[in-house]
Design a protein around this motif. Sequence first.
Motif, PDB file in Angstrom:
ATOM      1  N   MET A 133       0.891  -1.582  -0.257  1.00 36.79           N
ATOM      2  CA  MET A 133       0.159   0.375  -0.066  1.00 36.79           C
ATOM      3  C   MET A 133       1.125   1.488  -0.024  1.00 36.79           C
ATOM      4  SD  MET A 133      -2.787   0.782   2.627  1.00 36.79           S
ATOM      5  CE  MET A 133      -4.175   1.659   2.611  1.00 36.79           C
ATOM      6  N   GLU A 134       0.671   2.021  -0.490  1.00 35.91           N
ATOM      7  CA  GLU A 134       1.126   3.537  -0.752  1.00 35.91           C
ATOM      8  C   GLU A 134       1.059   3.873   0.256  1.00 35.91           C
ATOM      9  OE1 GLU A 134       0.424   7.001  -3.518  1.00 35.91           O
ATOM     10  OE2 GLU A 134      -1.300   5.913  -2.613  1.00 35.91           O
ATOM     11  N   THR A 135       2.254   4.689   1.059  1.00 34.18           N
ATOM     12  CA  THR A 135       2.272   5.236   2.355  1.00 34.18           C
ATOM     13  C   THR A 135       1.961   6.812   1.874  1.00 34.18           C
ATOM     14  OG1 THR A 135       4.384   6.269   1.953  1.00 34.18           O
ATOM     15  CG2 THR A 135       4.820   4.204   2.637  1.00 34.18           C
ATOM     16  N   GLU A 136       1.388   7.545   3.497  1.00 36.74           N
ATOM     17  CA  GLU A 136       1.063   8.482   3.724  1.00 36.74           C
ATOM     18  C   GLU A 136       2.259   9.303   2.723  1.00 36.74           C
ATOM     19  OE1 GLU A 136      -2.323   8.882   6.892  1.00 36.74           O
ATOM     20  OE2 GLU A 136       0.121   9.613   6.951  1.00 36.74           O
ATOM     21  N   ARG A 137       3.045   9.426   3.416  1.00 36.57           N
ATOM     22  CA  ARG A 137       4.217  10.593   2.327  1.00 36.57           C
ATOM     23  C   ARG A 137       4.651  10.473   0.953  1.00 36.57           C
ATOM     24  NH1 ARG A 137       7.160  14.666   3.694  1.00 36.57           N
ATOM     25  NH2 ARG A 137       8.502  13.951   4.886  1.00 36.57           N
ATOM     26  N   GLN A 138       4.012   8.753   0.568  1.00 35.96           N
ATOM     27  CA  GLN A 138       4.373   8.888  -1.121  1.00 35.96           C
ATOM     28  C   GLN A 138       2.865  10.349  -2.063  1.00 35.96           C
ATOM     29  OE1 GLN A 138       4.248   4.449  -1.030  1.00 35.96           O
ATOM     30  NE2 GLN A 138       6.132   4.494  -1.390  1.00 35.96           N
ATOM     31  N   LEU A 139       1.661   9.272  -1.411  1.00 32.43           N
ATOM     32  CA  LEU A 139       0.533   9.340  -1.781  1.00 32.43           C
ATOM     33  C   LEU A 139       0.194  11.533  -1.815  1.00 32.43           C
ATOM     34  CD1 LEU A 139      -2.570   9.258  -2.440  1.00 32.43           C
ATOM     35  CD2 LEU A 139      -3.213   9.086  -0.103  1.00 32.43           C
ATOM     36  N   LEU A 140       1.725  11.969  -0.414  1.00 36.07           N
ATOM     37  CA  LEU A 140       0.764  13.355  -0.197  1.00 36.07           C
ATOM     38  C   LEU A 140       2.073  13.993  -1.385  1.00 36.07           C
ATOM     39  CD1 LEU A 140       0.856  15.830   1.272  1.00 36.07           C
ATOM     40  CD2 LEU A 140       2.590  15.266   2.891  1.00 36.07           C
ATOM     41  N   ASN A 141       3.483  13.470  -1.918  1.00 34.42           N
ATOM     42  CA  ASN A 141       4.750  13.929  -2.620  1.00 34.42           C
ATOM     43  C   ASN A 141       3.734  14.115  -3.437  1.00 34.42           C
ATOM     44  OD1 ASN A 141       6.614  14.562  -0.626  1.00 34.42           O
ATOM     45  ND2 ASN A 141       7.664  12.360  -0.760  1.00 34.42           N
ATOM     46  N   ASP A 142       2.867  12.438  -4.823  1.00 35.42           N
ATOM     47  CA  ASP A 142       1.997  12.681  -5.704  1.00 35.42           C
ATOM     48  C   ASP A 142       1.565  14.229  -6.120  1.00 35.42           C
ATOM     49  OD1 ASP A 142       4.172  11.024  -6.044  1.00 35.42           O
ATOM     50  OD2 ASP A 142       2.325   8.771  -6.247  1.00 35.42           O
ATOM     51  N   ILE A 143       0.460  13.981  -4.660  1.00 35.00           N
ATOM     52  CA  ILE A 143       0.037  14.793  -5.147  1.00 35.00           C
ATOM     53  C   ILE A 143       0.341  16.275  -5.366  1.00 35.00           C
ATOM     54  CG2 ILE A 143      -2.189  16.179  -3.891  1.00 35.00           C
ATOM     55  CD1 ILE A 143      -2.961  14.032  -2.842  1.00 35.00           C
ATOM     56  N   LEU A 144       1.016  16.735  -4.409  1.00 39.59           N
ATOM     57  CA  LEU A 144       1.929  18.512  -4.525  1.00 39.59           C
ATOM     58  C   LEU A 144       2.815  18.160  -5.633  1.00 39.59           C
ATOM     59  CD1 LEU A 144       3.044  18.348  -0.598  1.00 39.59           C
ATOM     60  CD2 LEU A 144       1.451  19.548  -1.784  1.00 39.59           C
ATOM     61  N   ASN A 145       3.134  16.877  -6.357  1.00 42.74           N
ATOM     62  CA  ASN A 145       3.731  17.171  -7.760  1.00 42.74           C
ATOM     63  C   ASN A 145       2.996  17.313  -9.055  1.00 42.74           C
ATOM     64  OD1 ASN A 145       5.784  17.101  -7.013  1.00 42.74           O
ATOM     65  ND2 ASN A 145       6.269  15.283  -7.494  1.00 42.74           N
ATOM     66  N   GLY A 146       1.597  17.673  -8.548  1.00 44.59           N
ATOM     67  CA  GLY A 146       0.358  17.340  -9.103  1.00 44.59           C
ATOM     68  C   GLY A 146       0.029  16.789 -10.325  1.00 44.59           C
ATOM     69  N   ASP A 147       0.075  15.278  -9.397  1.00 44.40           N
ATOM     70  CA  ASP A 147      -0.520  14.136 -10.284  1.00 44.40           C
ATOM     71  C   ASP A 147      -2.427  14.182  -9.501  1.00 44.40           C
ATOM     72  OD1 ASP A 147      -1.864  11.662 -10.189  1.00 44.40           O
ATOM     73  OD2 ASP A 147      -0.235  10.857  -9.382  1.00 44.40           O
ATOM     74  N   ARG A 148      -2.965  14.300 -10.222  1.00 46.41           N
ATOM     75  CA  ARG A 148      -4.746  14.521 -10.531  1.00 46.41           C
ATOM     76  C   ARG A 148      -4.985  13.101  -9.601  1.00 46.41           C
ATOM     77  NH1 ARG A 148      -6.656  18.659 -10.951  1.00 46.41           N
ATOM     78  NH2 ARG A 148      -9.023  18.460 -11.769  1.00 46.41           N
TER      79      ARG A 148
END
Length: 187
Positions: free
Chosen positions: A1-16
Motif C-alpha cells: 500500500m502506498e504510504t501517506e508520504r508517497q501519496l502526499l508527494n504525488d499530490i504536491l507534484n500535481g498528480d490528479r
Amino acid sequence: METERQLLNDILNGDRAAMRRLYDRYVGYTMSTALRYVPNRDRAADVVQDAFLKILTSLQAFSYRGEGSLRAWVTRITANQALDSLKQDMRNHQLLTTEADLPPQQLQNLPADEPDVAGVPPDVLMSLIGKLPPGYRAVLNLHVFEGLTHNEIADLLGIKPDSSASQFLRAKRMLAKLINESMNRND
C-alpha cells in the motif's frame, strides 16, 4: 500500500490521480467522522465534500509528521467542517438542548451509570449517538472522540464550560438509556 508520504508527494507534484487516491482512501473514514456530528447522511455527505475541498486546497500548508499524520489532519478538518455545520445550525436555531426542550419521556429513568458500550457493535453505537439531541451529540463527540476539555469545547461552541459539562453528563445518561433500550430489544 502506498504510504501517506508517497501519496502526499504525488499530490504536491500535481498528480490528479493521487488526489482521487486520497479521496478513495479516506472518504469512508471522513464520512464516519461527519456522521458522528451530523447524523443526517445527506448533510454528512455535504460536510465530507466541503472537507475534501478544504483538504485539497490546503495540502501545501500540511506539515507531514510521520505515517498517520495525514489521516489525523484529514479527520481534524472533517470534524471542524462538521462543527461549522453545527455552528450554522446554532445561528439558525438553538443548538444546545435544555431539559425543557426534551419530551418528558426522554428524561424519565435516565440511568446515573456510565453507558456500557463494551457489548455494543460500533455501527449500533454510532446510530445511538446519532439519536442524541444535537448539543448533546456535539459535546459528547468533542469530549470523547476528539479529547477536548470542557473549556476547549466551550470556546469552540461559544458556550460556558459548565454548559459543556452538563451537556456531556446528560448525553452520557441519555446514551446509557438508549443502549439499555437497544440491548433489551435485542434480547
